[in-house]
Write an enzyme that holds these catalytic residues in place. Structure first.
Site, PDB file in Angstrom:
ATOM      1  N   TYR A   1       0.827  -1.215   0.000  1.00 13.97           N
ATOM      2  CA  TYR A   1       0.000   0.000   0.000  1.00 13.97           C
ATOM      3  C   TYR A   1       0.861   1.264   0.000  1.00 13.97           C
ATOM      4  CZ  TYR A   1      -4.390  -2.562   0.450  1.00 13.97           C
ATOM      5  OH  TYR A   1      -5.470  -3.365   0.217  1.00 13.97           O
ATOM      6  N   GLN A   2       2.095   1.062  -0.476  1.00 12.42           N
ATOM      7  CA  GLN A   2       2.959   2.180  -0.890  1.00 12.42           C
ATOM      8  C   GLN A   2       3.363   3.150   0.226  1.00 12.42           C
ATOM      9  OE1 GLN A   2      -0.170   2.260  -4.141  1.00 12.42           O
ATOM     10  NE2 GLN A   2       1.497   3.399  -5.098  1.00 12.42           N
TER      11      GLN A   2
ATOM     12  N   TRP B   1      -7.985   6.884   3.350  1.00 12.38           N
ATOM     13  CA  TRP B   1      -8.942   7.464   4.295  1.00 12.38           C
ATOM     14  C   TRP B   1      -8.738   6.868   5.681  1.00 12.38           C
ATOM     15  CZ3 TRP B   1     -14.277   5.162   5.385  1.00 12.38           C
ATOM     16  CH2 TRP B   1     -14.287   3.789   5.165  1.00 12.38           C
ATOM     17  N   ASP B   2      -8.060   5.720   5.728  1.00  8.81           N
ATOM     18  CA  ASP B   2      -7.743   5.069   7.003  1.00  8.81           C
ATOM     19  C   ASP B   2      -7.152   6.080   7.975  1.00  8.81           C
ATOM     20  OD1 ASP B   2      -7.709   3.348   4.769  1.00  8.81           O
ATOM     21  OD2 ASP B   2      -6.465   1.865   5.761  1.00  8.81           O
TER      22      ASP B   2
ATOM     23  N   GLU C   1     -15.515  -1.762  -1.320  1.00  8.00           N
ATOM     24  CA  GLU C   1     -14.762  -1.635  -2.576  1.00  8.00           C
ATOM     25  C   GLU C   1     -15.128  -2.660  -3.637  1.00  8.00           C
ATOM     26  OE1 GLU C   1     -10.641  -1.459  -1.313  1.00  8.00           O
ATOM     27  OE2 GLU C   1     -10.811   0.719  -1.259  1.00  8.00           O
TER      28      GLU C   1
ATOM     29  N   LYS D   1     -17.588  -6.090   0.889  1.00 12.10           N
ATOM     30  CA  LYS D   1     -16.232  -6.389   1.350  1.00 12.10           C
ATOM     31  C   LYS D   1     -16.071  -5.948   2.803  1.00 12.10           C
ATOM     32  CE  LYS D   1     -11.437  -5.182   0.464  1.00 12.10           C
ATOM     33  NZ  LYS D   1     -10.518  -4.297  -0.241  1.00 12.10           N
ATOM     34  N   GLN D   2     -16.700  -4.823   3.147  1.00 13.26           N
ATOM     35  CA  GLN D   2     -16.421  -4.204   4.450  1.00 13.26           C
ATOM     36  C   GLN D   2     -17.597  -3.313   4.863  1.00 13.26           C
ATOM     37  OE1 GLN D   2     -13.480  -2.034   1.837  1.00 13.26           O
ATOM     38  NE2 GLN D   2     -13.360  -0.781   3.692  1.00 13.26           N
TER      39      GLN D   2
HETATM   40  O1  IFM Z   1      -8.604   2.090   2.698  1.00 14.14           O
HETATM   41  C1  IFM Z   1      -8.649   0.705   2.691  1.00 14.14           C
HETATM   42  C2  IFM Z   1      -9.901   0.293   1.967  1.00 14.14           C
HETATM   43  O2  IFM Z   1     -11.052   0.764   2.630  1.00 14.14           O
HETATM   44  C3  IFM Z   1      -9.973  -1.205   1.844  1.00 14.14           C
HETATM   45  N1  IFM Z   1      -8.812  -1.682   1.162  1.00 14.14           N
HETATM   46  C4  IFM Z   1      -7.572  -1.359   1.827  1.00 14.14           C
HETATM   47  C5  IFM Z   1      -7.435   0.145   2.025  1.00 14.14           C
HETATM   48  C6  IFM Z   1      -6.169   0.443   2.821  1.00 14.14           C
HETATM   49  O3  IFM Z   1      -6.293  -0.055   4.120  1.00 14.14           O
END
Ligand code: IFM
Length: 768
Positions: free
Chosen positions: A332-333, A338-339, A480, A595-596
């Site tokens: 994730y670079q 938004w986390d 997502e 997904k979430q």
């Molecule tokens: O920001 C999140 C996203 O909501 C779900 N995929 C991973 C990202 C980084 O944690």
């Protein structure tokens, strides 16, 4: 206490130990047992290991694109390399018996121990290391070997360039030099031209008597001092390494600086260096440590989460982000999602608000990148990057996952459609200002962000003449797996909240800071007419309401028309376990399986907008349909579960979110892309769920409020609070809540406990 077959925690809840050497656990253990300090992350590997064991020293602010696709942080050469050989046979954890690795969360110290039989000699190797919080560039390590028989060893001590790098070689060549006792390796990133320098000095002694190096060897990207050691039975050889890493983004001459830091470091003993770092850790834990009595697993996983959330945060800087995997690896670079605003940062609001402030200044510094993104996509204002590095330009590649069945890259639209990040930044600024009362931040930074985001939102929404309302069209909400949707409830409500805050900020500044407002308006070319237009959008934006009968809020327009199945059924349709479930053709796309947390995110962040029946109905509808494939998911459902009084469910979500990394429950590779490492959002979410969830800490109408709900297994929950100029400690048991105010507080602190208003004088305690 065993957490798994191989992982345990001691009774204090501070010390984690992994037993055995299992290459399949190398990615997870290396991340979990990371040493770090917000500037660097050094993975929990042993000193003789290399790239194939995922050895990495990840350095902040070193973004580089080595493969044409992924711009990520650079992994520096390993300055803590120690390899021991007896004849042709290596010594190391992989060949050892009784291997154990540990992390002491209190002091941020990694340790390892193993035994090995070599030519009939029994040797014991012990390693300790830490990343200093006293000097963020500094690492120190002590490697010791004891033998019960005579033994001759060749020791290589120095810098190894063979380190793990996810997407290409960022330092294509390094210049390696010996400066007296100090070795260095200096390279420049191929694409971004950042110089990264590491330096290391390793002293070798036998029973305290120093040995001279026999030679310096520079080969295969590695520069080491070779020392021949003759041990007699019972002897102990110690290698003490002092190392530093510096980049040209820190100072003009990083190589000199790294050598100087090491030169200064070797003037002190290892223990003195540890002590200096521990003093900082003491302050950190004093501000953050949450004590859970009665549930050691929760205690350990909570501390583990607080540790990782803290070492992922660049507390020393206001121009760097918190990475979604922190500095545990390059996944994730090393960049903010938004986390950062929804998960990592709020964990600091009541403990170390300066860190929250720095992160929000970082968003201000990246406004130009957000403006460039908005302009490129035909919008106005600031459209924050989905993946944001130092400049704020979008780092998220067009093709993120691949179709593992065909090997073809998938065009994911996280980078262009996931626009809720902009309002999320603004709602977090609103929370920050509300909680801290930091008006200066608002005037100097927050207002500009809020105005530019409002400008973006107005240009993003579309007016529907027939329905006479504004709509958010073609986007991606938190879930997502469903791309290209309209009117995602979470996004629309966040947009509404961000516009409201921008309008209120404009009003507030016009009364209390008119000069600052007129400067800003001039600079941004902001007119009253534009503010009226924001008002129009806010007042006519469609906000998907709860169905009067079912109480359900539709996740996005026509979501309920999708196939209604549960995640297990959808999983059975997979042709390959690594398949990506989402856009354009994944198994979840045509279904209501998310997904979430998505609607649950809305109910968590804007809980006061909805009656508890609506929270309950939506929790029970969406939770079973959610696969929790994202580490962000459980914390949100946990918060909602608490709000509807379902404490057992909240505890389940808490445990799931708190142990994602410890128990290694999430896939490290999805759709062909490596996304392992520490899930820092889950770490921040765990802390929030403990303190703001179970601990019930909130800021309500500008007042500190405590409304705890203690899980039945927890005898007590104690947490520190920073509230403006006050410091408090809150201790909750099953029957009482005690608030103790620090003796140094400037006056009494007003707190609402449940429905009762109390005042706690400095140095006193009030129990309810
Ligand atoms: O920001 C999140 C996203 O909501 C779900 N995929 C991973 C990202 C980084 O944690």
């Amino acid at each position: 206490v065993q957490l798994t077959d191989t992982l345990s925690v001691d009774q204090t809840g501070w010390h984690l130990t992994e037993i055995g050497w299992n290459p399949d656990r190398a990615v997870a253990v290396g991340s979990n047992f990371l040493c770090g300090n917000g500037y660097l992350g050094y993975r929990g590997t042993t000193p003789e290991q290399g790239a194939e064991d995922y050895v990495a020293l990840v350095v902040t602010d070193t973004y580089d694109c080595a493969d044409g696709l992924w711009r990520e942080l650079t992994t520096a050469p390993n300055p803590l390399f120690v390899a021991a050989r007896r004849g042709a046979g290596p010594i190391g954890a992989a060949m050892g018996d009784h291997v154990s690795t540990s992390l002491d969360l209190r002091s941020g110290t990694f340790s390892a121990r193993y035994e090995q039989v070599i030519d009939g000699a029994n040797v014991v190797v012990e390693v300790e290391r830490f990343a200093s919080y006293d000097n963020l560039h500094l690492l120190a390590q002590r490697w010791r070997l004891r033998s019960d028989s005579a033994l001759t060893l060749a020791l290589d001590v120095g810098i190894d360039g063979q380190v793990w790098s996810l997407n290409g070689d960022h330092l294509p060549s390094t210049v390696r030099t010996a400066h007296g006792d100090v070795l260095s390796a200096v390279g420049t990133t191929g694409e971004s031209g950042i110089t990264v320098a590491v330096a290391a000095a390793g002293s070798v002694d036998v029973n305290g008597e120093l040995l001279e190096a026999n030679e310096t060897v520079d080969a295969d990207g590695r520069i080491v001092r070779r020392v021949m050691v003759d041990l007699t039975a019972g002897d102990e050889v110690t290698v003490r390494t002092t190392a530093a890493v510096v980049s040209s983004n820190d100072v003009g001459n990083p190589a000199d600086r790294a050598v100087t830091i090491v030169g200064e470091g070797i003037e002190q003993t290892y223990d003195e260096l540890v002590d200096a770092s521990c003093l900082v850790w003491d302050r950190i834990w004093e501000a953050t440590d949450v004590i859970v009595e009665g549930d050691i697993v929760s205690q350990a996983s909570l501390r583990f989460s607080a540790y990782h959330n803290r070492i992922s945060a660049p507390a020393h800087s206001d121009h760097l982000p918190v990475g979604a995997r922190g500095l545990s690896c390059q996944a994730y670079q090393g960049a903010a999602f938004w986390d950062q605003e929804i998960y990592n940062l709020p964990a600091f609001l009541f403990s170390e608000p300066e860190i929250a402030r720095n992160l929000l200044i970082y968003r201000h510094r990246t406004l130009d990148g957000a403006r460039r993104k908005a302009q490129r996509l035909g919008h106005r204002g600031a459209f924050f990057a989905w993946i944001s590095g130092v400049t704020g330009d979008e780092l998220c590649p067009d093709f993120f996952f691949e179709d593992v069945l065909t090997g073809r890259p998938i065009r994911n639209h996280f980078n262009v459609w996931q626009m809720h990040v902009s309002p999320d930044v603004v709602t977090t600024i609103a929370d920050y200002v509300h909680i801290t009362g930091d008006e200066d931040y608002l005037v100097d930074f927050g207002a500009e962000i809020a105005f530019e985001v409002a400008r973006f939102l107005r240009s993003f929404v579309r007016y529907d003449d027939v329905r006479q309302s504004y709509h958010c069209i073609r986007l991606l909400g938190p879930d997502e797996w469903h791309e290209n949707v309209d009117d995602n409830a979470f996004t629309n409500y966040q947009t509404h909240a961000a516009l409201t805050f921008a309008i209120e900020t404009h009003e507030r500044l016009s009364t209390s800071h008119p000069d600052a407002l007129s400067d800003l308006s001039r600079r941004l070319d902001l007119t009253d007419l534009e503010i009226d237009r924001w008002r129009h959008v806010r007042d006519h934006l469609v906000l998907p309401g709860a169905d009067p009968e079912s109480g359900l809020i539709e996740q996005f327009d026509r979501f309920f028309e999708l196939e209604d199945v549960l995640p297990d059924t959808v999983a059975e349709r997979l042709l390959d376990p690594e398949e990506y479930w989402g856009w354009p053709n994944g198994v979840a796309v045509h279904t209501q399986v998310s997904k979430q947390a998505d609607v649950a995110m809305l109910l968590w962040l804007q809980r006061n907008r909805f009656p508890v029946e609506v929270l309950r109905a939506n929790y029970h509808y969406y939770e079973p349909r959610c696969s929790h494939a994202s580490s962000l998911s459980h914390a949100a459902f946990g918060m909602v579960a608490l709000d509807i009084g379902e404490v057992e469910a909240a505890v389940r979500h808490f445990r799931s979110t708190a142990t994602i990394d410890l128990l290694n429950t999430n896939d490290a590779v999805v759709g062909g892309t490596f996304i392992g490492g520490i899930h820092t959002a889950a770490c921040g979410g765990t802390y929030q769920l403990a303190v703001q969830g179970f601990g019930g800490l909130q800021c309500l109408d500008g007042r500190l409020a405590i409304r705890p709900v203690l899980p039945p297994d927890w005898a007590s929950l104690t947490y520190p609070v920073r509230w403006r100029d006050h410091r408090l400690s809150v201790a909750v048991t099953q029957t009482e809540i005690a608030v103790t105010a620090d003796a140094a507080n400037p006056g009494p602190v007003e707190v609402t406990i449940g429905d009762r208003a109390i005042s706690v004088p400095a140095g006193e305690s009030v129990t309810v």
